[in-house]
Motif scaffolding. Structure first.
Motif, PDB file in Angstrom:
ATOM      1  N   VAL B   4      13.882 -14.437  27.982  1.00  0.00           N
ATOM      2  CA  VAL B   4      13.591 -13.464  26.946  1.00  0.00           C
ATOM      3  C   VAL B   4      12.933 -12.280  27.654  1.00  0.00           C
ATOM      4  O   VAL B   4      11.950 -12.468  28.377  1.00  0.00           O
ATOM      5  CB  VAL B   4      12.633 -14.051  25.889  1.00  0.00           C
ATOM      6  N   PHE B  90       4.386 -10.001  21.540  1.00  0.00           N
ATOM      7  CA  PHE B  90       5.311 -10.929  22.187  1.00  0.00           C
ATOM      8  C   PHE B  90       6.543 -11.125  21.318  1.00  0.00           C
ATOM      9  O   PHE B  90       6.440 -11.377  20.116  1.00  0.00           O
ATOM     10  CB  PHE B  90       4.667 -12.296  22.406  1.00  0.00           C
ATOM     11  N   GLN B 104       9.797 -22.546  21.127  1.00  0.00           N
ATOM     12  CA  GLN B 104       9.989 -21.114  21.198  1.00  0.00           C
ATOM     13  C   GLN B 104       9.759 -20.664  22.631  1.00  0.00           C
ATOM     14  O   GLN B 104       8.847 -21.137  23.302  1.00  0.00           O
ATOM     15  CB  GLN B 104       9.024 -20.401  20.255  1.00  0.00           C
ATOM     16  N   PHE B 106       8.954 -17.404  24.956  1.00  0.00           N
ATOM     17  CA  PHE B 106       8.339 -16.097  24.798  1.00  0.00           C
ATOM     18  C   PHE B 106       8.792 -15.109  25.867  1.00  0.00           C
ATOM     19  O   PHE B 106       9.059 -15.483  27.013  1.00  0.00           O
ATOM     20  CB  PHE B 106       6.814 -16.219  24.859  1.00  0.00           C
ATOM     21  N   GLY B 107       8.828 -13.840  25.468  1.00  0.00           N
ATOM     22  CA  GLY B 107       9.020 -12.767  26.427  1.00  0.00           C
ATOM     23  C   GLY B 107       7.722 -12.487  27.173  1.00  0.00           C
ATOM     24  O   GLY B 107       6.694 -13.092  26.863  1.00  0.00           O
ATOM     25  N   PRO B 108       7.744 -11.568  28.130  1.00  0.00           N
ATOM     26  CA  PRO B 108       6.562 -11.308  28.954  1.00  0.00           C
ATOM     27  C   PRO B 108       5.464 -10.536  28.241  1.00  0.00           C
ATOM     28  O   PRO B 108       4.356 -10.418  28.747  1.00  0.00           O
ATOM     29  CB  PRO B 108       7.129 -10.494  30.120  1.00  0.00           C
TER      30      PRO B 108
END
Lengths: 113, 115
Positions: B4, B90, B104, B106-108
């Motif tokens: 992501v 996020f 889930q 997560f993006g950075p």
């Protein structure tokens, strides 16, 4: 709605000792309980999860236990290492038409050398 | 890499401006989310989309408007930015958000600072 309480908010343990973080949830219909680890400045990452049809799950030094009757679940980390230092979040979720995960408020774990 | 991703990573802007944050996932997931993490590290869901359809819309100001052009993208547009909007945002994705509990990813994160 669902509410998740997490304790303690901060935890400091000696390297090599065990750490335990506890969470309680309010909605008895919740049936999925993930734990996330967030290192400083990084994204939350899943470390272990458990579903309501299981009472305990273990992955190397990490284990999670679930007590559905009491509506609480715990994260256990054994033989702690410096790299275990992070913020840990528990979460609870139930299957529904608009499933969403409710996160606990987080526990900042520090490992003392 | 399967992941992501979010852009930008950092966003510094003045009060009253309008800004957008972009999110993309190449995990093949059908559900995407936006979370806000405040200075106390509390993670709160803002929106969730399943196959481009809004399924969760928490109590956030209508200055925040998510847009999902396809199931791999979920962007967040914020109008008339306020000081209280400063936080880390996020993006996350999961598979089968409607059917059951799944992890889930997560993006950075995007650190938004409103001056």
């Amino acid at each position: 709605g669902e509410n998740v309480e997490q304790h303690p908010s901060t935890l400091s343990v000696q390297e090599g000792d065990s750490a335990v973080i506890k969470c309680t949830y309010s909605d008895s219909a919740s049936n999925y309980f993930p734990w996330y680890k967030q290192e400083l400045g990084k994204r939350p990452q899943l470390i272990i999860d458990i579903r309501s049809n299981v009472g305990e799950k273990k992955d190397q030094r990490i284990a999670v236990t679930l007590n559905k009757t009491a509506k609480h679940f715990s994260l256990h980390i054994t033989e702690t290492q410096p790299e275990d230092s992070a913020v840990y979040f528990c979460a609870a979720m139930k299957y529904s038409s608009a499933s969403k995960i409710i996160f606990g408020s987080g526990t900042r774990l520090s490992i003392r050398p | 890499d399967t992941a992501v991703s979010q852009t930008p990573k950092y966003l510094v802007t003045q009060m009253g401006n309008d800004k957008s944050i972009k999110c993309e996932q190449n995990l093949g997931h059908d559900t995407m989310y936006w979370y806000k993490q405040d200075s106390k590290k509390f993670l709160k869901i803002m929106f969730s989309y399943n196959n481009k359809e809004l399924i969760i819309n928490e109590t956030v100001p209508n200055r925040f408007s998510p847009k999902s052009p396809d199931k791999a993208h979920l962007n967040l547009h914020i109008n008339s930015l306020e000081l209280g909007d400063s936080a880390v945002y996020f993006c996350a994705s999961s598979q089968g958000g409607l059917a059951g509990g799944t992890p889930q990813f997560f993006g950075p994160g995007t650190r938004l600072t409103v001056l």
